[in-house]
Design a protein around this motif. Structure first.
Motif, PDB file in Angstrom:
ATOM      1  N   GLY A   1       4.238  -6.474  -8.688  1.00 36.80           N
ATOM      2  CA  GLY A   1       4.002  -5.916 -10.022  1.00 36.80           C
ATOM      3  C   GLY A   1       2.709  -6.398 -10.637  1.00 36.80           C
ATOM      4  O   GLY A   1       2.002  -5.645 -11.318  1.00 36.80           O
ATOM      5  N   ARG A   2       2.374  -7.664 -10.399  1.00 34.77           N
ATOM      6  CA  ARG A   2       1.114  -8.212 -10.927  1.00 34.77           C
ATOM      7  C   ARG A   2      -0.092  -7.552 -10.271  1.00 34.77           C
ATOM      8  O   ARG A   2      -1.103  -7.278 -10.929  1.00 34.77           O
ATOM      9  N   LEU A   3       0.008  -7.293  -8.977  1.00 34.70           N
ATOM     10  CA  LEU A   3      -1.077  -6.594  -8.271  1.00 34.70           C
ATOM     11  C   LEU A   3      -1.214  -5.165  -8.785  1.00 34.70           C
ATOM     12  O   LEU A   3      -2.321  -4.684  -9.056  1.00 34.70           O
ATOM     13  N   MET A   4      -0.070  -4.474  -8.923  1.00 31.12           N
ATOM     14  CA  MET A   4      -0.104  -3.085  -9.369  1.00 31.12           C
ATOM     15  C   MET A   4      -0.640  -2.980 -10.787  1.00 31.12           C
ATOM     16  O   MET A   4      -1.303  -2.004 -11.130  1.00 31.12           O
ATOM     17  N   ALA A   5      -0.378  -3.983 -11.618  1.00 32.64           N
ATOM     18  CA  ALA A   5      -0.880  -3.961 -12.993  1.00 32.64           C
ATOM     19  C   ALA A   5      -2.399  -3.811 -13.012  1.00 32.64           C
ATOM     20  O   ALA A   5      -2.940  -2.996 -13.765  1.00 32.64           O
ATOM     21  N   ILE A   6      -3.083  -4.568 -12.181  1.00 30.71           N
ATOM     22  CA  ILE A   6      -4.549  -4.480 -12.147  1.00 30.71           C
ATOM     23  C   ILE A   6      -4.994  -3.157 -11.554  1.00 30.71           C
ATOM     24  O   ILE A   6      -5.869  -2.479 -12.115  1.00 30.71           O
ATOM     25  N   ALA A   7      -4.398  -2.745 -10.446  1.00 36.71           N
ATOM     26  CA  ALA A   7      -4.779  -1.474  -9.815  1.00 36.71           C
ATOM     27  C   ALA A   7      -4.555  -0.311 -10.769  1.00 36.71           C
ATOM     28  O   ALA A   7      -5.397   0.587 -10.893  1.00 36.71           O
ATOM     29  N   ASP A   8      -3.422  -0.313 -11.470  1.00 37.94           N
ATOM     30  CA  ASP A   8      -3.071   0.782 -12.378  1.00 37.94           C
ATOM     31  C   ASP A   8      -3.980   0.805 -13.602  1.00 37.94           C
ATOM     32  O   ASP A   8      -4.471   1.864 -13.998  1.00 37.94           O
ATOM     33  N   VAL A   9      -4.214  -0.345 -14.198  1.00 37.59           N
ATOM     34  CA  VAL A   9      -5.074  -0.394 -15.386  1.00 37.59           C
ATOM     35  C   VAL A   9      -6.493   0.037 -15.026  1.00 37.59           C
ATOM     36  O   VAL A   9      -7.099   0.848 -15.729  1.00 37.59           O
ATOM     37  N   TYR A  10      -7.012  -0.482 -13.932  1.00 36.12           N
ATOM     38  CA  TYR A  10      -8.367  -0.092 -13.535  1.00 36.12           C
ATOM     39  C   TYR A  10      -8.445   1.421 -13.341  1.00 36.12           C
ATOM     40  O   TYR A  10      -9.351   2.077 -13.861  1.00 36.12           O
ATOM     41  N   ASP A  11      -7.495   1.982 -12.606  1.00 35.59           N
ATOM     42  CA  ASP A  11      -7.507   3.418 -12.356  1.00 35.59           C
ATOM     43  C   ASP A  11      -7.381   4.212 -13.655  1.00 35.59           C
ATOM     44  O   ASP A  11      -8.078   5.207 -13.849  1.00 35.59           O
ATOM     45  N   ALA A  12      -6.517   3.780 -14.548  1.00 38.31           N
ATOM     46  CA  ALA A  12      -6.347   4.476 -15.831  1.00 38.31           C
ATOM     47  C   ALA A  12      -7.631   4.423 -16.656  1.00 38.31           C
ATOM     48  O   ALA A  12      -8.008   5.411 -17.296  1.00 38.31           O
ATOM     49  N   LEU A  13      -8.309   3.295 -16.630  1.00 45.18           N
ATOM     50  CA  LEU A  13      -9.530   3.155 -17.421  1.00 45.18           C
ATOM     51  C   LEU A  13     -10.659   4.062 -16.923  1.00 45.18           C
ATOM     52  O   LEU A  13     -11.364   4.671 -17.732  1.00 45.18           O
ATOM     53  N   ILE A  14     -10.817   4.165 -15.615  1.00 42.91           N
ATOM     54  CA  ILE A  14     -11.952   4.939 -15.089  1.00 42.91           C
ATOM     55  C   ILE A  14     -11.633   6.424 -14.902  1.00 42.91           C
ATOM     56  O   ILE A  14     -12.515   7.193 -14.527  1.00 42.91           O
ATOM     57  N   SER A  15     -10.407   6.811 -15.176  1.00 41.72           N
ATOM     58  CA  SER A  15      -9.986   8.200 -14.969  1.00 41.72           C
ATOM     59  C   SER A  15      -9.888   8.957 -16.283  1.00 41.72           C
ATOM     60  O   SER A  15      -9.512   8.387 -17.309  1.00 41.72           O
ATOM     61  N   LYS A  16     -10.188  10.227 -16.220  1.00 44.00           N
ATOM     62  CA  LYS A  16     -10.022  11.105 -17.376  1.00 44.00           C
ATOM     63  C   LYS A  16      -8.533  11.308 -17.609  1.00 44.00           C
ATOM     64  O   LYS A  16      -7.774  11.519 -16.668  1.00 44.00           O
TER      65      LYS A  16
ATOM     66  N   ARG B   1       0.828  -1.213   0.000  1.00 45.18           N
ATOM     67  CA  ARG B   1       0.000   0.000   0.000  1.00 45.18           C
ATOM     68  C   ARG B   1       0.862   1.262   0.000  1.00 45.18           C
ATOM     69  O   ARG B   1       0.626   2.181  -0.770  1.00 45.18           O
ATOM     70  N   ILE B   2       1.886   1.289   0.834  1.00 47.79           N
ATOM     71  CA  ILE B   2       2.686   2.519   0.897  1.00 47.79           C
ATOM     72  C   ILE B   2       3.645   2.642  -0.293  1.00 47.79           C
ATOM     73  O   ILE B   2       4.091   3.746  -0.606  1.00 47.79           O
ATOM     74  N   SER B   3       3.925   1.541  -0.973  1.00 43.86           N
ATOM     75  CA  SER B   3       4.808   1.565  -2.138  1.00 43.86           C
ATOM     76  C   SER B   3       4.076   1.931  -3.423  1.00 43.86           C
ATOM     77  O   SER B   3       4.683   2.468  -4.352  1.00 43.86           O
ATOM     78  N   ALA B   4       2.798   1.638  -3.492  1.00 42.94           N
ATOM     79  CA  ALA B   4       2.015   1.831  -4.719  1.00 42.94           C
ATOM     80  C   ALA B   4       2.110   3.234  -5.314  1.00 42.94           C
ATOM     81  O   ALA B   4       2.189   3.366  -6.542  1.00 42.94           O
ATOM     82  N   PRO B   5       2.130   4.307  -4.516  1.00 43.27           N
ATOM     83  CA  PRO B   5       2.170   5.642  -5.124  1.00 43.27           C
ATOM     84  C   PRO B   5       3.409   5.913  -5.980  1.00 43.27           C
ATOM     85  O   PRO B   5       3.389   6.825  -6.811  1.00 43.27           O
ATOM     86  N   LEU B   6       4.455   5.140  -5.805  1.00 47.34           N
ATOM     87  CA  LEU B   6       5.676   5.376  -6.570  1.00 47.34           C
ATOM     88  C   LEU B   6       5.733   4.570  -7.871  1.00 47.34           C
ATOM     89  O   LEU B   6       6.739   4.600  -8.575  1.00 47.34           O
ATOM     90  N   HIS B   7       4.648   3.895  -8.222  1.00 46.43           N
ATOM     91  CA  HIS B   7       4.687   3.038  -9.405  1.00 46.43           C
ATOM     92  C   HIS B   7       5.029   3.785 -10.692  1.00 46.43           C
ATOM     93  O   HIS B   7       5.663   3.238 -11.576  1.00 46.43           O
ATOM     94  N   ASP B   8       4.643   5.034 -10.803  1.00 49.32           N
ATOM     95  CA  ASP B   8       4.918   5.813 -12.013  1.00 49.32           C
ATOM     96  C   ASP B   8       5.946   6.920 -11.791  1.00 49.32           C
ATOM     97  O   ASP B   8       6.008   7.868 -12.575  1.00 49.32           O
ATOM     98  N   VAL B   9       6.775   6.814 -10.746  1.00 45.71           N
ATOM     99  CA  VAL B   9       7.763   7.853 -10.466  1.00 45.71           C
ATOM    100  C   VAL B   9       8.689   8.074 -11.662  1.00 45.71           C
ATOM    101  O   VAL B   9       9.168   9.185 -11.885  1.00 45.71           O
ATOM    102  N   GLY B  10       8.915   7.056 -12.452  1.00 45.58           N
ATOM    103  CA  GLY B  10       9.771   7.177 -13.630  1.00 45.58           C
ATOM    104  C   GLY B  10       9.229   8.094 -14.703  1.00 45.58           C
ATOM    105  O   GLY B  10       9.972   8.518 -15.599  1.00 45.58           O
ATOM    106  N   LYS B  11       7.951   8.452 -14.620  1.00 48.49           N
ATOM    107  CA  LYS B  11       7.401   9.389 -15.612  1.00 48.49           C
ATOM    108  C   LYS B  11       8.028  10.771 -15.480  1.00 48.49           C
ATOM    109  O   LYS B  11       7.921  11.592 -16.386  1.00 48.49           O
ATOM    110  N   LEU B  12       8.723  11.012 -14.370  1.00 52.01           N
ATOM    111  CA  LEU B  12       9.468  12.266 -14.231  1.00 52.01           C
ATOM    112  C   LEU B  12      10.555  12.367 -15.299  1.00 52.01           C
ATOM    113  O   LEU B  12      10.975  13.467 -15.648  1.00 52.01           O
TER     114      LEU B  12
END
Length: 173
Positions: free
Chosen positions: A122-137, A34-45
Motif C-alpha cells: 500500500g505504501r508503494l502504491m500510494a506513491i505510484a498512484d499519487v504521481y500518476d494522478a498528478l501528471i495525468s489530466k 506489478r500484476i496487482s497494481a492495476p486493481l488498486h482502484d477497482v472499488g471505484k466501480l
C-alpha cells in the motif's frame, strides 16, 4: 494501468537496493506487486459516475463516498479471493486496494493506519498512484509537469509518504 504498473516495478526495484527491504522485495514479490497494481482502484466501480466524473471539487458527502472505494475494492477482491483461493495474486491486490490511501502520519483512510501499520504494498502504491494522478489530466484538473509532481511528493515525505519509499522515488524520478 500500464503506467502505475511500471511505476510500481521501478520503485520496488530501486527500494530493493535498501538493505532493509532487500529480503522482502524478491523478484517474485515485485512481479506480484506489478500484476496487482492495476486493481488498486477497482472499488471505484462502486462509486457513482456523478461523483467520479464531477468536473469540480467534491463536497464533503461526495468525498466521503469517494473514500469508500477502498472499502468497496477490498470487499470485491475478498469475495474473488474466496472463490479463487488465497494463494492467488488477489490477496496482494486486495491489500493494495484497501491501503493505498493510508498516509505515513496516520491521516489517511480508510482506517487511519500509520507508518509500518500500512503494508509495504500500500505504501508503494500510494506513491505510484499519487504521481500518476498528478501528471495525468483529470476531469477536475489539468496535468501537472513532472517537476511539480516530484516537488509535491518530496513535500509529502514523512507525512503522506514513507520516507524510505519517497527517497527511492526521488532517486529515480
Amino acid at each position: 494501468i500500464k503506467r502505475t504498473q511500471a511505476y510500481m516495478k521501478a520503485l520496488s526495484l530501486c527500494l530493493r537496493r535498501n538493505t532493509q527491504y532487500a529480503h522482502v522485495l524478491t523478484d517474485e514479490y515485485i512481479e506480484l506487486l506489478r500484476i496487482s497494481a492495476p486493481l488498486h482502484d477497482v472499488g471505484k466501480l462502486g462509486v457513482p459516475d456523478r461523483v467520479l466524473l464531477k468536473p469540480g471539487k467534491l463536497d464533503d458527502a461526495e468525498f466521503e463516498l469517494m473514500k469508500r472505494h477502498t472499502v468497496f475494492g477490498n470487499e470485491a477482491l475478498r469475495i474473488s479471493e474466496e472463490k479463487l483461493g488465497r494463494g492467488t495474486f488477489l490477496h496482494t491486490a486486495r491489500e493494495i486496494a484497501f491501503t493505498h490511501h493510508e498516509k505515513w502520519d496516520g491521516s489517511g483512510y480508510p482506517r487511519g493506519l500509520k507508518k509500518d501499520q500500512i503494508p509495504l504494498s500500500g505504501r508503494l502504491m500510494a506513491i505510484a498512484d499519487v504521481y500518476d494522478a498528478l501528471i495525468s489530466k483529470r476531469v477536475y484538473k489539468p496535468p501537472l509537469p513532472h517537476e511539480k509532481a516530484v516537488e509535491i511528493i518530496r513535500a509529502g515525505t514523512g507525512t503522506h509518504f514513507d520516507p524510505d519509499l519517497a527517497e527511492a522515488f526521488l532517486a529515480i524520478h
